[in-house]
Write a protein that holds these residues in place. Structure first.
Motif, PDB file in Angstrom:
ATOM      1  N   LEU A  15       0.835  -1.190   0.000  1.00  0.00           N
ATOM      2  CA  LEU A  15       0.000   0.000   0.000  1.00  0.00           C
ATOM      3  C   LEU A  15       0.874   1.246   0.000  1.00  0.00           C
ATOM      4  N   VAL A  16       0.432   2.271  -0.718  1.00  0.00           N
ATOM      5  CA  VAL A  16       1.179   3.529  -0.807  1.00  0.00           C
ATOM      6  C   VAL A  16       0.244   4.676  -0.438  1.00  0.00           C
ATOM      7  N   ALA A  24      -7.364  18.783  -2.288  1.00  0.00           N
ATOM      8  CA  ALA A  24      -8.034  17.765  -3.117  1.00  0.00           C
ATOM      9  C   ALA A  24      -7.320  16.423  -3.085  1.00  0.00           C
ATOM     10  N   ASN A  25      -5.985  16.414  -2.875  1.00  0.00           N
ATOM     11  CA  ASN A  25      -5.230  15.158  -2.927  1.00  0.00           C
ATOM     12  C   ASN A  25      -5.226  14.408  -1.595  1.00  0.00           C
ATOM     13  N   ARG A  26      -5.673  15.060  -0.525  1.00  0.00           N
ATOM     14  CA  ARG A  26      -5.565  14.453   0.806  1.00  0.00           C
ATOM     15  C   ARG A  26      -6.578  13.328   0.975  1.00  0.00           C
ATOM     16  N   GLU A  27      -6.120  12.176   1.483  1.00  0.00           N
ATOM     17  CA  GLU A  27      -6.994  11.038   1.722  1.00  0.00           C
ATOM     18  C   GLU A  27      -6.771  10.507   3.133  1.00  0.00           C
ATOM     19  N   ASP A  28      -7.725   9.734   3.618  1.00  0.00           N
ATOM     20  CA  ASP A  28      -7.659   9.191   4.975  1.00  0.00           C
ATOM     21  C   ASP A  28      -7.005   7.812   4.947  1.00  0.00           C
ATOM     22  N   ASN A  83      -3.376   5.138  -2.540  1.00  0.00           N
ATOM     23  CA  ASN A  83      -4.540   5.758  -1.908  1.00  0.00           C
ATOM     24  C   ASN A  83      -4.845   7.107  -2.557  1.00  0.00           C
ATOM     25  N   HIS A  84      -4.659   7.201  -3.860  1.00  0.00           N
ATOM     26  CA  HIS A  84      -4.859   8.463  -4.576  1.00  0.00           C
ATOM     27  C   HIS A  84      -5.240   8.134  -6.014  1.00  0.00           C
ATOM     28  N   SER A  85      -5.821   9.105  -6.685  1.00  0.00           N
ATOM     29  CA  SER A  85      -6.095   8.946  -8.118  1.00  0.00           C
ATOM     30  C   SER A  85      -4.856   9.344  -8.896  1.00  0.00           C
ATOM     31  N   ILE A  86      -4.355   8.440  -9.738  1.00  0.00           N
ATOM     32  CA  ILE A  86      -3.169   8.732 -10.528  1.00  0.00           C
ATOM     33  C   ILE A  86      -3.535   8.678 -12.009  1.00  0.00           C
ATOM     34  N   VAL A 102      -0.353  -2.004 -10.910  1.00  0.00           N
ATOM     35  CA  VAL A 102      -0.558  -0.830 -10.064  1.00  0.00           C
ATOM     36  C   VAL A 102      -2.025  -0.431 -10.136  1.00  0.00           C
ATOM     37  N   LEU A 103      -2.626  -0.202  -8.989  1.00  0.00           N
ATOM     38  CA  LEU A 103      -4.033   0.164  -8.906  1.00  0.00           C
ATOM     39  C   LEU A 103      -4.164   1.441  -8.089  1.00  0.00           C
ATOM     40  N   ASP A 104      -4.981   2.380  -8.556  1.00  0.00           N
ATOM     41  CA  ASP A 104      -5.186   3.597  -7.776  1.00  0.00           C
ATOM     42  C   ASP A 104      -6.499   3.514  -7.008  1.00  0.00           C
ATOM     43  N   ARG A 105      -6.820   4.573  -6.262  1.00  0.00           N
ATOM     44  CA  ARG A 105      -8.000   4.574  -5.395  1.00  0.00           C
ATOM     45  C   ARG A 105      -9.290   4.379  -6.195  1.00  0.00           C
ATOM     46  N   THR A 106      -9.382   5.041  -7.349  1.00  0.00           N
ATOM     47  CA  THR A 106     -10.579   4.915  -8.181  1.00  0.00           C
ATOM     48  C   THR A 106     -10.761   3.477  -8.653  1.00  0.00           C
TER      49      THR A 106
END
Length: 436
Positions: A15-16, A24-28, A83-86, A102-106
């Protein structure tokens, strides 16, 4: 699949999470862990970092890329989740550097939705969102084919195959949209039928895992799937619930919301979310024990604005009071005495009487429950009232007049009078004109 990837041998994942400043980029991070576990992945390592803005090529710095690559090799991991949209280009660069998927949050949220969808409508909506998401990433699947080159005899099969898949994808999206239009028409027909029967609708909305389905099941004695995981419910379920003094209301359990919910997913689930937009009352369920409670409320309000449901009256329901140190069931009221919030526990079934009381107060103001007298030539109004399911009892006097006990929304009675071409003043007292 359109993508050629390394063969996966399991669901272990690195996990990254990047700690960006507020924005806008901040995630929990805690929510990220829940998402990963809900998707069925087994996190073996967590890589964290601090940045002010994403890096253009890899989203993270090259040093972190090397650190992740070593962890991937050490644990023989086939998946790295951000844990972000890339962007698609960042995803391609990372897959090339890390030699794994590689998988992003979306993409992670879409995968969870794909696992949870049960109904035909839900599966169509998820597939539509996935296809729209994958369309920008399609080019990765054909890196093993040579590219087309200029000149006779120099054109390779790569771009030709890519264009073929793009066309197939566009056709599939078009086909799904056409089928969803039919589903929306059927759902709209059901809503119109409920409106004709003057049955008010209460839609349960809220942040994912707030306890909406548990509350729904406890109130209606249903068996909707409920679990302590994100997005346990995707497909809306409708049940009838008796509430005094209104009578029956239709209770609708809907999909949970989450921060930065992919816009394409909101679009795809428009038919489902329309239950909330066209409800008579929204029950906004909140996990009152969650540390990020206020942020979750804000995120739900953002999605409600996106589906144009902000004008629908809302009752806040603070669930899970059993997890608070001094949690107690109660009703919060505004300065006019109107209920604005109810504190309860769906798991312990505490405060249900207060919830029904609050719903009754909010929706019962305009309920008409009285006896009326119709003459024999008012048969059309009688037929309309029967069509609306508003007649509770019917009697006749010696002159052949009909004595009806009715119960329905006052606005529905006005519409019935208009359809029967009868003046409102016969049954509804008119307000006196103010002095000029």
């Amino acid at each position: 699949m359109f993508f050629e990837r390394p063969q996966s041998g399991g669901e272990t994942a690195v996990l990254v999470h990047i700690d960006f400043p507020e924005g806008a980029n901040r995630e929990d991070l805690a929510e990220f862990r829940e998402l990963v576990i809900s998707a069925g992945a087994d996190p073996v390592e967590l890589v964290t970092s601090k940045r002010d803005v994403p890096e253009a090529k890899y989203f993270i710095g090259s040093g972190k890329v090397e650190e992740i690559r070593e962890l991937v090799q050490l644990h023989e991991v086939q998946l790295v989740i951000f844990n972000h949209s890339i962007t698609p280009s960042q995803e391609r660069n990372l897959e090339k550097a890390l030699q794994c998927r590689v998988l992003d949050r979306t993409g992670l949220i879409l995968d969870i939705f794909a696992q949870r969808a049960r109904t035909h409508e839900g599966k169509l909506q998820v597939e539509l969102a996935q296809l729209q998401f994958q369309s920008t990433r399609l080019i990765r699947g054909w890196t093993h084919l040579e590219r087309q080159k200029g000149g006779i005899g120099m054109r390779g099969p790569g771009e030709t195959q890519l264009e073929t898949d793009r066309r197939l994808l566009r056709e599939r999206v078009k086909n799904i949209n056409a089928r969803l239009i039919k589903v929306r028409a059927q759902r709209q027909q059901g809503r119109r039928a409920r409106q004709r029967s003057s049955t008010p609708t209460v839609a349960i909305v809220g942040y994912t895992n707030a306890g909406k389905s548990t509350l729904f099941n406890a109130l209606t004695s249903s068996e909707v799937y409920a679990a302590n995981q994100l997005f346990a419910t995707l497909d809306p379920t409708l049940r009838r619930l008796p509430v005094e003094p209104i009578g029956e209301v239709v209770l609708a359990d809907t999909v949970g919301f989450i921060r930065h919910l992919p816009h394409k997913l909101v679009e795809a689930f428009q038919a489902t979310l329309q239950e909330a937009a066209e409800a008579d009352l929204l029950m906004h369920v909140v996990d009152c024990a969650a540390a990020e409670r206020d942020d979750n409320i804000h995120e739900v309000d953002k999605v409600l604005a996106e589906i144009e449901a902000t004008d629908v009256p809302q009752l806040r329901v603070y669930n899970k009071i059993d997890l608070l140190e001094h949690g107690k069931a109660r009703i919060d009221r505004d300065e006019h005495g109107k209920p604005v919030a109810v504190w309860l526990s769906a798991m312990q079934r505490q405060g249900f009487d207060l919830l029904e009381q609050a719903i009754g107060e909010l929706m019962g103001d305009d309920v008409m429950s009285e006896d009326i007298e119709l003459k024999p030539n008012d048969a059309k109004l009688r037929a309309i009232l029967y069509e609306l399911g508003a007649i509770r009892e019917e009697r006749y006097d010696d002159n052949g007049n009909m004595l009806l006990s009715i119960r329905l929304q006052r606005q529905d009675f006005r519409r019935a009078l208009a359809r029967a071409d009868i003046a409102e003043s016969r049954f509804i007292p008119q307000q006196p004109e103010p002095w000029q």
